[in-house]
Design a protein around this motif. Sequence first.
Motif, short mmCIF file in Angstrom:
data_model
loop_
_atom_site.label_atom_id
_atom_site.label_comp_id
_atom_site.label_asym_id
_atom_site.label_seq_id
_atom_site.Cartn_x
_atom_site.Cartn_y
_atom_site.Cartn_z
N ALA A 1 31.62 46.11 36.30
CA ALA A 1 31.02 46.38 37.62
C ALA A 1 29.70 47.07 37.33
O ALA A 1 29.67 48.21 36.87
N SER A 2 28.60 46.36 37.58
CA SER A 2 27.29 46.82 37.13
C SER A 2 26.67 47.86 38.06
O SER A 2 26.62 47.66 39.27
N LEU A 3 26.18 48.94 37.46
CA LEU A 3 25.32 49.85 38.17
C LEU A 3 23.90 49.30 38.09
O LEU A 3 23.60 48.42 37.28
N THR A 4 23.01 49.81 38.93
CA THR A 4 21.60 49.41 38.92
C THR A 4 20.75 50.61 38.53
O THR A 4 20.97 51.73 39.02
N LEU A 5 19.80 50.38 37.64
CA LEU A 5 18.92 51.44 37.15
C LEU A 5 17.54 51.25 37.77
O LEU A 5 17.06 50.12 37.92
N ASN A 6 16.90 52.37 38.09
CA ASN A 6 15.58 52.33 38.71
C ASN A 6 14.61 53.15 37.86
O ASN A 6 14.76 54.36 37.74
N VAL A 7 13.65 52.45 37.25
CA VAL A 7 12.63 53.12 36.44
C VAL A 7 11.29 52.94 37.11
O VAL A 7 10.67 51.88 37.01
N GLY A 8 10.86 53.94 37.85
CA GLY A 8 9.57 53.88 38.54
C GLY A 8 9.44 52.70 39.48
O GLY A 8 8.37 52.10 39.61
N GLY A 9 10.52 52.32 40.14
CA GLY A 9 10.50 51.20 41.08
C GLY A 9 10.89 49.87 40.46
O GLY A 9 11.12 48.89 41.17
N SER B 1 28.50 48.74 44.84
CA SER B 1 28.90 48.92 46.24
C SER B 1 30.40 48.70 46.39
O SER B 1 31.03 48.03 45.56
N PRO B 2 31.00 49.23 47.47
CA PRO B 2 32.42 48.92 47.74
C PRO B 2 32.67 47.42 47.83
O PRO B 2 33.70 46.92 47.39
N GLU B 3 31.68 46.69 48.39
CA GLU B 3 31.82 45.24 48.53
C GLU B 3 31.85 44.55 47.16
O GLU B 3 32.58 43.57 46.96
N ALA B 4 31.06 45.08 46.20
CA ALA B 4 31.06 44.51 44.85
C ALA B 4 32.43 44.71 44.19
O ALA B 4 32.96 43.81 43.54
N TYR B 5 32.99 45.90 44.38
CA TYR B 5 34.33 46.15 43.83
C TYR B 5 35.36 45.28 44.54
O TYR B 5 36.25 44.70 43.90
N VAL C 1 37.36 53.04 45.22
CA VAL C 1 38.48 53.34 46.12
C VAL C 1 38.24 52.70 47.49
O VAL C 1 39.15 52.11 48.08
N LEU C 2 37.01 52.80 47.99
CA LEU C 2 36.68 52.16 49.26
C LEU C 2 36.84 50.64 49.16
O LEU C 2 37.37 49.99 50.08
N GLY C 3 36.39 50.07 48.03
CA GLY C 3 36.54 48.64 47.81
C GLY C 3 37.99 48.21 47.79
O GLY C 3 38.35 47.15 48.35
N LYS C 4 38.83 49.03 47.19
CA LYS C 4 40.28 48.74 47.17
C LYS C 4 40.85 48.73 48.58
O LYS C 4 41.60 47.81 48.97
N ASN C 5 40.48 49.74 49.36
CA ASN C 5 40.99 49.82 50.73
C ASN C 5 40.55 48.62 51.56
O ASN C 5 41.33 48.05 52.34
N LEU C 6 39.29 48.22 51.40
CA LEU C 6 38.78 47.04 52.11
C LEU C 6 39.53 45.78 51.69
O LEU C 6 39.90 44.95 52.54
N PHE C 7 39.78 45.65 50.39
CA PHE C 7 40.47 44.47 49.87
C PHE C 7 41.89 44.39 50.42
O PHE C 7 42.34 43.32 50.88
N LEU C 8 42.61 45.51 50.41
CA LEU C 8 43.99 45.51 50.88
C LEU C 8 44.07 45.22 52.38
O LEU C 8 45.00 44.55 52.84
N GLU C 9 43.10 45.73 53.14
CA GLU C 9 43.08 45.44 54.57
C GLU C 9 42.90 43.95 54.84
O GLU C 9 43.51 43.39 55.75
N GLU C 10 42.07 43.32 54.02
CA GLU C 10 41.74 41.92 54.26
C GLU C 10 42.73 40.95 53.62
O GLU C 10 43.04 39.91 54.18
#
Length: 279
Positions: free
Chosen positions: A26-34, A65-69, A97-106
């Motif tokens: 699950a990739s994070l995004t890095l920001n180096v000066g924009g 994001s929760p959606e990515a998870y 955790v939010l992504g898990k909750n969204l997945f289980l709901e759906e």
Amino acid sequence: MSYKVIVDSCGELTPDMKKAGNIFTASLTLNVGGHLVVDDETFDQADFLVRVARCSECPKSSCPSPEAYMKAFEGEEERVYVVTLSAELSGSYNSAVLGKNLFLEEHGQKDIYIFNSRSASVGETLITKKIMECEERGLGFQEVVNAVETYIDGQNTYFVLESLETLRKNGRLTGLKALAASVLNIKPVMGATKQGVIIQHGQARGINKALAKMVDRVSEEIVSPEKKTLGIAHCNCPARAEMVREMLLKKLPLGDIIVLDTRGVSSMYANDGGIIIAV
């Protein structure tokens, strides 16, 4: 029973994990000066470190994001395990955790468990390794969860960096007393509490003395080293990592040592020349 492990990209993957077919990032995004860098298999450490060195702004990271998870939880696998960097250092755990909750709901019931590593980098690697070992032994889902949580309780993380500025400017050193002036070439020996909060163990003048002090700390705190796998992550300094490995082997009868180069998030925080140990 089929399973998969999702590791946020602060965790390094061994060659075996990359080949396994059921270990995902699950990739994070890095920001180096924009300039945005996705921390996935396209991450170019050399280019990234040059950009960081040239940029006057401190690099930052944003968690998946929760959606990515939620999307990562899809698939035929009956069991899903997630390993995130310390919840004290990133929003990755809460996002999962939010992504898990969204997945289980759906989608309804599925065995999903989110591990807060209370560590980072190679600490996450060792936790992933433990999950794989438990699954290969045929343990039930809850048995895997219990065994891995017990393992996390016993794990310790240590690090020595050339600079703590990225951690400091991103608010990851809150609560620490003022660190020694860099003009004196004082290098702090850092670690993490059992809750995953960064602490200082000591300091030394010069990087090699600080690394030796870190090795001494590991040697003092480790229990049953012959049964342990120890992980070393380095940011663009394989020779330094090898030196640390040799120092450890002179002091400890370790079961195994894994040495890995840092991925994007760990490279951002460790900076060029940083060493991280987890055991």
